[in-house]
Design a protein around this motif. Structure first.
Motif, mmCIF file in Angstrom:
data_model
loop_
_atom_site.group_PDB
_atom_site.id
_atom_site.type_symbol
_atom_site.label_atom_id
_atom_site.label_comp_id
_atom_site.label_asym_id
_atom_site.label_seq_id
_atom_site.Cartn_x
_atom_site.Cartn_y
_atom_site.Cartn_z
ATOM 1 N N LEU A 24 -24.844 -55.064 23.973
ATOM 2 C CA LEU A 24 -25.333 -56.215 24.736
ATOM 3 C C LEU A 24 -24.742 -57.511 24.172
ATOM 4 O O LEU A 24 -24.218 -58.356 24.897
ATOM 5 N N HIS A 25 -24.820 -57.627 22.855
ATOM 6 C CA HIS A 25 -24.327 -58.822 22.178
ATOM 7 C C HIS A 25 -22.827 -58.992 22.406
ATOM 8 O O HIS A 25 -22.337 -60.076 22.715
ATOM 9 N N ARG A 26 -22.095 -57.898 22.283
ATOM 10 C CA ARG A 26 -20.641 -57.921 22.445
ATOM 11 C C ARG A 26 -20.258 -58.301 23.877
ATOM 12 O O ARG A 26 -19.376 -59.118 24.096
ATOM 13 N N ALA A 27 -20.965 -57.727 24.858
ATOM 14 C CA ALA A 27 -20.642 -58.020 26.258
ATOM 15 C C ALA A 27 -20.866 -59.504 26.551
ATOM 16 O O ALA A 27 -20.068 -60.147 27.239
ATOM 17 N N LEU A 28 -21.946 -60.067 26.011
ATOM 18 C CA LEU A 28 -22.212 -61.495 26.226
ATOM 19 C C LEU A 28 -21.140 -62.342 25.546
ATOM 20 O O LEU A 28 -20.652 -63.327 26.102
ATOM 21 N N ALA A 29 -20.756 -61.941 24.331
ATOM 22 C CA ALA A 29 -19.746 -62.713 23.595
ATOM 23 C C ALA A 29 -18.391 -62.644 24.299
ATOM 24 O O ALA A 29 -17.669 -63.638 24.371
ATOM 25 N N GLN A 30 -18.065 -61.463 24.851
ATOM 26 C CA GLN A 30 -16.788 -61.336 25.582
ATOM 27 C C GLN A 30 -16.768 -62.262 26.785
ATOM 28 O O GLN A 30 -15.764 -62.894 27.092
ATOM 29 N N GLY A 31 -17.917 -62.374 27.473
ATOM 30 C CA GLY A 31 -18.013 -63.269 28.629
ATOM 31 C C GLY A 31 -17.707 -64.698 28.233
ATOM 32 O O GLY A 31 -17.115 -65.463 29.000
ATOM 33 N N LEU A 32 -18.077 -65.056 27.021
ATOM 34 C CA LEU A 32 -17.915 -66.440 26.559
ATOM 35 C C LEU A 32 -16.446 -66.793 26.332
ATOM 36 O O LEU A 32 -16.071 -67.958 26.422
ATOM 37 N N HIS A 33 -15.610 -65.783 26.068
ATOM 38 C CA HIS A 33 -14.194 -66.066 25.791
ATOM 39 C C HIS A 33 -13.529 -66.815 26.932
ATOM 40 O O HIS A 33 -12.656 -67.640 26.728
ATOM 41 N N ALA A 34 -13.975 -66.491 28.150
ATOM 42 C CA ALA A 34 -13.323 -67.101 29.310
ATOM 43 C C ALA A 34 -13.925 -68.461 29.659
ATOM 44 O O ALA A 34 -13.533 -69.079 30.649
ATOM 45 N N GLN A 35 -14.901 -68.918 28.888
ATOM 46 C CA GLN A 35 -15.603 -70.154 29.247
ATOM 47 C C GLN A 35 -15.043 -71.352 28.489
ATOM 48 O O GLN A 35 -14.340 -71.207 27.492
ATOM 49 N N ALA A 36 -15.451 -72.538 29.000
ATOM 50 C CA ALA A 36 -14.930 -73.772 28.414
ATOM 51 C C ALA A 36 -15.764 -74.255 27.224
ATOM 52 O O ALA A 36 -15.414 -75.248 26.599
#
Ligand SMILES: Cc1cc2nc3c(=O)[nH]c(=O)nc-3n(C[C@H](O)[C@H](O)[C@H](O)COP(=O)(O)OP(=O)(O)OC[C@H]3O[C@@H](n4cnc5c(N)ncnc54)[C@H](O)[C@@H]3O)c2cc1C
Length: 395
Positions: free
Chosen positions: A118-130
């Motif tokens: 869960l933590h990893r999936a959320l963190a991966q989502g953040l990579h594409a954010q500003a």
């Protein structure tokens, strides 16, 4: 001021929203703020978003919907095990309730995922954010204020500052609070591990109340994630048992409904407490997730509740003029949005943890009758299931 004195050096950077803590709730908030047009910073004390945390999380159906909107669900779905039936019972007395996805009119009542995934999936989502993501950044002090507050943090041996209109504490309760209205040590820990059983799980979760506290079995992949509430005095002994002795004790406590317990992974224990920070609204400061409220894990509500904190805060922030972020009106509106959902989660988990524990036969009979009654009243059962899945929005 929280967590020590701030120096007076000028702030190096300024953002609209600064999130302290990159646990699952801080990460979800950062994702939910994407597209809002607000400048966001996230400060995490750890150097990476990798967690070796052995707990499993039961995601409610409502959380799946939020995670879909955050764009995280497609990654997570590969690792999520649907819960189609929840079997609630009590050891030693008749009476049980069975909740099913079919009766509730949803594809699944919830999903079990490993905390790390869960933590990893959320963190991966953040990579594409500003968002500005600062790892290895331990916040030592915050000074929220109307208009613009200050954060002081240590990173790579240097003390730095960041200014923000709104500071959101998502630190799990690490930084000291000015006032804690509610704090209770349950005197128990949750022993967690994965166990396999002779019978396949068929997507059924169990919540079994025993005199020592609840035992939860959550279907996870081909096995079960176990959450076994254990009195503090018993924790070390139970953690130290040889695998087969541990399984034999679990078998006695849980019973034979899943056949024999066959194997267990290494165990870990989490002391359980209830905590709600009830400090008066402070301009420029909001708490979310465990930083706002920590719950007993019975009925798996903590993350789900925190996710709704993050989601509703982000939506409110997006529709609030920048200059009004963190102001009195903003704080009042956020408080009103969250009050009943949080109160419901706290009361429900506390009642289940306290009233459904104990060996008194009379109390046991009353609890058994309550479970039977719930089982025979489909509208009440549906309402209860919706409350578990969607929080206060279910009412
Ligand atoms: C055994 C167990 C089982 C559970 N099962 C469920 C379940 O089935 N379903 C459910 O919904 N919930 C469950 N929960 C609850 C759930 O785990 C928590 O509610 C959730 O993890 C809280 O996340 P958080 O991001 O608020 O806090 P945390 O996960 O504590 O994250 C806080 C983050 O802040 C960082 N941090 C702390 N201090 C600082 C600082 N000073 N500066 C910078 N960063 C800082 C930390 O490094 C961390 O990354 C369970 C809990 C337990 C104990």
């Amino acid at each position: 001021m929280d967590g020590g004195a701030l120096t007076t050096a000028a702030a190096a950077e300024h953002v609209d929203v600064a999130i302290v803590g990159g646990g699952p709730i801080g990460l979800a908030l950062a994702l939910a703020l994407d597209g809002s047009g607000l400048a966001v910073a996230l400060l995490e004390a750890g150097t990476r978003f990798e967690r070796g945390d052995p707990r499993a999380i039961a995601l409610a159906q409502g959380s799946r919907l939020i995670l879909e909107r955050l764009g995280v669900w497609p990654t997570l779905a590969m690792h999520a095990t649907p819960i189609e039936t929840i079997h609630v019972s009590q050891r030693g007395t008749p009476g049980r309730t069975v909740l099913t996805a079919r009766e509730a009119g949803v594809p699944a009542l919830g999903y079990t995922v490993e905390y790390g995934q869960l933590h990893r999936a959320l963190a991966q989502g953040l990579h594409a954010q500003a968002a500005l993501v600062l790892t290895g950044a331990r916040v030592g002090a915050v000074r929220p204020a109307a208009g613009c507050g200050l954060i002081e943090y240590d990173q790579a041996g240097q003390t730095r500052q960041l200014s923000a209109r709104l500071i959101v504490l998502a630190d799990g309760g690490g930084l000291p609070a000015r006032g804690t209205v509610l704090a209770k040590d349950y005197g128990v820990s949750a022993i967690v591990c994965t166990v396999s059983t002779h019978l396949p799980h068929a997507h059924t979760a169990y919540e079994r109340f025993t005199p020592q506290g609840p035992i939860a079995l959550l279907p996870l992949s081909e096995a079960y994630a176990l959450v076994w509430t254990t009195p503090a005095a018993e924790v070390e002994r139970r953690l130290g048992l040889a695998e087969q002795d541990f399984l034999a004790e679990l078998q006695t406590a849980f019973g034979e409904r899943q056949g024999r317990f066959l194997a267990a992974s290494p165990r870990a224990a989490f002391p359980l407490r209830l905590r709600q920070v009830g400090e008066r609204p402070r301009p420029g400061l909001v708490r979310v997730g465990n930083a706002a409220q920590t719950l007993h894990p019975v009925a798996g509500q903590g993350f789900n509740l925190g996710l709704r904190d993050a989601w509703q805060l982000a939506r409110l922030a997006a529709e609030t003029p920048r200059s009004a972020l963190g102001g009195a009106d903003f704080l009042a509106r956020y408080g009103a949005l969250r009050r009943w959902d949080v109160a419901g989660g706290l009361v429900m988990t506390d009642v289940l943890a306290e009233l459904f524990t104990g060996a008194d036969p009379l109390a046991g009979a009353v609890r058994g009758a309550a479970l039977t009654l719930l089982d025979t009243l489909p509208p009440l059962k549906r309402t209860f299931a919706r409350k578990m899945m969607f929080g206060a929005a279910a009412w």
